[in-house]
Design a protein around this motif. Sequence first.
Motif, PDB file in Angstrom:
ATOM      1  N   UNK A 152       1.628  -0.875   0.333  1.00 25.18           N
ATOM      2  CA  UNK A 152       0.199  -0.075   0.031  1.00 25.18           C
ATOM      3  C   UNK A 152       0.974   1.121   0.329  1.00 25.18           C
ATOM      4  N   UNK A 153       1.951   1.158   1.286  1.00 25.39           N
ATOM      5  CA  UNK A 153       3.028   2.348   1.124  1.00 25.39           C
ATOM      6  C   UNK A 153       3.632   2.529  -0.045  1.00 25.39           C
ATOM      7  N   UNK A 155       2.058   2.099  -3.373  1.00 25.20           N
ATOM      8  CA  UNK A 155       0.811   2.597  -4.021  1.00 25.20           C
ATOM      9  C   UNK A 155       0.831   4.380  -3.536  1.00 25.20           C
ATOM     10  N   UNK A 156       0.755   4.013  -2.496  1.00 25.50           N
ATOM     11  CA  UNK A 156       0.759   5.745  -2.230  1.00 25.50           C
ATOM     12  C   UNK A 156       1.848   6.681  -2.507  1.00 25.50           C
ATOM     13  N   UNK A 157       2.851   6.360  -3.350  1.00 30.93           N
ATOM     14  CA  UNK A 157       4.093   6.729  -3.638  1.00 30.93           C
ATOM     15  C   UNK A 157       3.840   6.807  -5.165  1.00 30.93           C
ATOM     16  N   UNK A 158       3.671   6.047  -5.878  1.00 30.57           N
ATOM     17  CA  UNK A 158       3.330   6.163  -7.105  1.00 30.57           C
ATOM     18  C   UNK A 158       2.138   7.095  -7.348  1.00 30.57           C
ATOM     19  N   UNK A 159       0.926   7.300  -6.629  1.00 27.80           N
ATOM     20  CA  UNK A 159       0.112   8.168  -6.992  1.00 27.80           C
ATOM     21  C   UNK A 159       0.629   9.077  -6.267  1.00 27.80           C
ATOM     22  N   UNK A 160       1.509   9.756  -5.076  1.00 26.73           N
ATOM     23  CA  UNK A 160       2.204  11.120  -4.762  1.00 26.73           C
ATOM     24  C   UNK A 160       2.781  11.632  -6.224  1.00 26.73           C
ATOM     25  N   UNK A 161       3.487  10.045  -6.846  1.00 21.25           N
ATOM     26  CA  UNK A 161       4.022  10.967  -8.408  1.00 21.25           C
ATOM     27  C   UNK A 161       3.476  11.514  -9.405  1.00 21.25           C
ATOM     28  N   UNK A 162       2.389  10.699  -9.577  1.00 21.33           N
ATOM     29  CA  UNK A 162       0.987  11.199 -10.069  1.00 21.33           C
ATOM     30  C   UNK A 162       0.052  12.686 -10.622  1.00 21.33           C
ATOM     31  N   UNK A 163       0.427  12.990  -8.995  1.00 19.54           N
ATOM     32  CA  UNK A 163      -0.195  14.182  -8.389  1.00 19.54           C
ATOM     33  C   UNK A 163       0.594  14.846  -8.718  1.00 19.54           C
ATOM     34  N   UNK A 214       3.065   7.001   5.582  1.00 24.75           N
ATOM     35  CA  UNK A 214       2.344   5.859   7.078  1.00 24.75           C
ATOM     36  C   UNK A 214       1.050   5.476   6.362  1.00 24.75           C
ATOM     37  N   UNK A 215       1.690   4.270   6.654  1.00 22.77           N
ATOM     38  CA  UNK A 215       0.011   2.893   5.993  1.00 22.77           C
ATOM     39  C   UNK A 215      -0.184   3.132   7.962  1.00 22.77           C
ATOM     40  N   UNK A 216      -1.203   3.095   8.341  1.00 27.45           N
ATOM     41  CA  UNK A 216      -2.025   3.422   9.801  1.00 27.45           C
ATOM     42  C   UNK A 216      -2.781   2.092   9.755  1.00 27.45           C
ATOM     43  N   UNK A 217      -2.946   0.931  10.378  1.00 26.36           N
ATOM     44  CA  UNK A 217      -4.124   0.784  10.389  1.00 26.36           C
ATOM     45  C   UNK A 217      -4.108   0.711  12.522  1.00 26.36           C
ATOM     46  N   UNK A 218      -5.855   1.208  12.546  1.00 30.03           N
ATOM     47  CA  UNK A 218      -6.233   1.420  14.090  1.00 30.03           C
ATOM     48  C   UNK A 218      -7.878   0.748  14.427  1.00 30.03           C
ATOM     49  N   UNK A 219      -8.503   0.648  15.400  1.00 27.79           N
ATOM     50  CA  UNK A 219      -9.148  -0.005  15.942  1.00 27.79           C
ATOM     51  C   UNK A 219     -10.034   1.429  16.348  1.00 27.79           C
ATOM     52  N   UNK A 276      -9.111   2.332  28.211  1.00 28.26           N
ATOM     53  CA  UNK A 276     -10.231   1.615  27.353  1.00 28.26           C
ATOM     54  C   UNK A 276      -8.157   1.174  26.468  1.00 28.26           C
ATOM     55  N   UNK A 277      -8.561  -0.278  26.706  1.00 34.67           N
ATOM     56  CA  UNK A 277      -7.615  -0.329  24.671  1.00 34.67           C
ATOM     57  C   UNK A 277      -8.254   0.034  23.671  1.00 34.67           C
ATOM     58  N   UNK A 278      -6.659   0.110  23.202  1.00 33.74           N
ATOM     59  CA  UNK A 278      -6.342   1.221  21.900  1.00 33.74           C
ATOM     60  C   UNK A 278      -5.356   0.285  21.067  1.00 33.74           C
ATOM     61  N   UNK A 279      -5.603  -0.368  20.151  1.00 36.34           N
ATOM     62  CA  UNK A 279      -4.084  -0.629  19.499  1.00 36.34           C
ATOM     63  C   UNK A 279      -4.664   0.449  18.144  1.00 36.34           C
ATOM     64  N   UNK A 280      -3.155  -0.174  17.540  1.00 33.41           N
ATOM     65  CA  UNK A 280      -2.774   0.276  15.987  1.00 33.41           C
ATOM     66  C   UNK A 280      -1.675   0.215  16.099  1.00 33.41           C
ATOM     67  N   UNK A 281      -0.856  -0.014  13.932  1.00 31.71           N
ATOM     68  CA  UNK A 281      -0.245  -0.309  14.199  1.00 31.71           C
ATOM     69  C   UNK A 281       0.443   0.196  12.077  1.00 31.71           C
ATOM     70  N   UNK A 282       1.683   0.981  13.024  1.00 34.50           N
ATOM     71  CA  UNK A 282       1.662   2.288  12.111  1.00 34.50           C
ATOM     72  C   UNK A 282       3.052   1.484  10.824  1.00 34.50           C
ATOM     73  N   UNK A 283       2.624   1.799  10.320  1.00 38.36           N
ATOM     74  CA  UNK A 283       3.856   0.723   8.773  1.00 38.36           C
ATOM     75  C   UNK A 283       4.479   2.656   8.340  1.00 38.36           C
ATOM     76  N   UNK A 284       5.690   2.334   8.649  1.00 37.37           N
ATOM     77  CA  UNK A 284       6.307   3.974   8.368  1.00 37.37           C
ATOM     78  C   UNK A 284       7.418   3.511   7.031  1.00 37.37           C
ATOM     79  N   UNK A 285       6.964   4.340   6.159  1.00 35.27           N
ATOM     80  CA  UNK A 285       7.691   3.864   4.533  1.00 35.27           C
ATOM     81  C   UNK A 285       8.658   4.924   4.437  1.00 35.27           C
TER      82      UNK A 285
END
Length: 345
Positions: A152-153, A155-163, A214-219, A276-285
């Motif tokens: 996904x990251x 893909x986003x860089x590809x979109x950024x390039x075109x944008x 950053x690609x972020x999954x979060x609840x 409360x429990x809060x979870x996330x996962x951040x993928x940093x490119x």
Amino acid sequence: MRFSVPTVDIGPYVRGGAVADRDRVAAEIDAACREVGFIQVIGHGVPDDVITGLTEAIDAFFDLPVAEKLSYVRPAWENRGYSAPRSESLSLSAGVESATRMNDFFEAFNVGSTVSDHPGVSMPEHYAPNTWPALSGFEGRVTAYADQAQRVAGTMVEIFTDALGLPRGFFDAMTDASIEVLRMNNYALPAGTEIALDADLTGMGEHTDFGIVTVLWADQAPGLQVLGADGVWHDVAPADGALLINLGDLMARWTNERWMSTLHRVKPPIVDGTIRRRRSAAFFHDGNAEAVVTTLPACVDADHPNLYAPVTIAEHIAAKLAGSRVGVINVAAERESARVMQSQR
């Protein structure tokens, strides 16, 4: 202007859609990057079972006894392994001292790209090996999600390039051995941890992300806040099935702040006096360690003078990590710290 996080369907890039559809997506991403810097993306193609596997792995690790989790602590500069509650202060990476001098209370576990992924890199210290906990299925589930987030990251860089109207593949030579980190976060303190539940408690301090995207999954538990152009902190939660995308500092540098690296933070999701429990996962490119980031000429003109000197990605990341993980305030983050100080807290 009313604050909102745009939702963009990136399916035409994921599935190989028609040029007109890809152009529409690129235009929507450009507008979102100019106005907010946070995007809800759908059509990303990450299977539901992969996300389920990730959440199960996150829960399994953070449910371990405190002493066992602490056995996975690694040296701060490696950006790998376990980070205990109150061991980091993200605001220092943005050049801001915490008002209470209390470090962030979240706990995290990091894995990332290694020398074995990119043999022969010139700065191997930025590609530390991973430590995997002795949990059945953990490595496989986390790796399966990291592979999807990496896609996904890209893909986003590809979109950024075109944008940005850049030649196809413009960023390839600066990202083919990218520093990448998947950081899994938990905002529920371990049983027995003593901490006052007051208004000054910080889940994760205000900061910008360091790299390209950053690609972020979060609840959907509350807590994530984004600083809008109005100087106000706004609550943000992912829509059903969406991933959150935000820009990092390096993209702000390349675009001379045509696109802003968005300041964000996490406030504790406190309900009836408990967190409360809060979870996330951040993928940093973050890009290749030795790559030099220089402002794009098309983003500089008489009305928009160049704001940034060239910097290597390694130098930039090191200064940021020294703030968040070592406790050395990042004096190079003058523009980020000014934005924080001007915000309506």
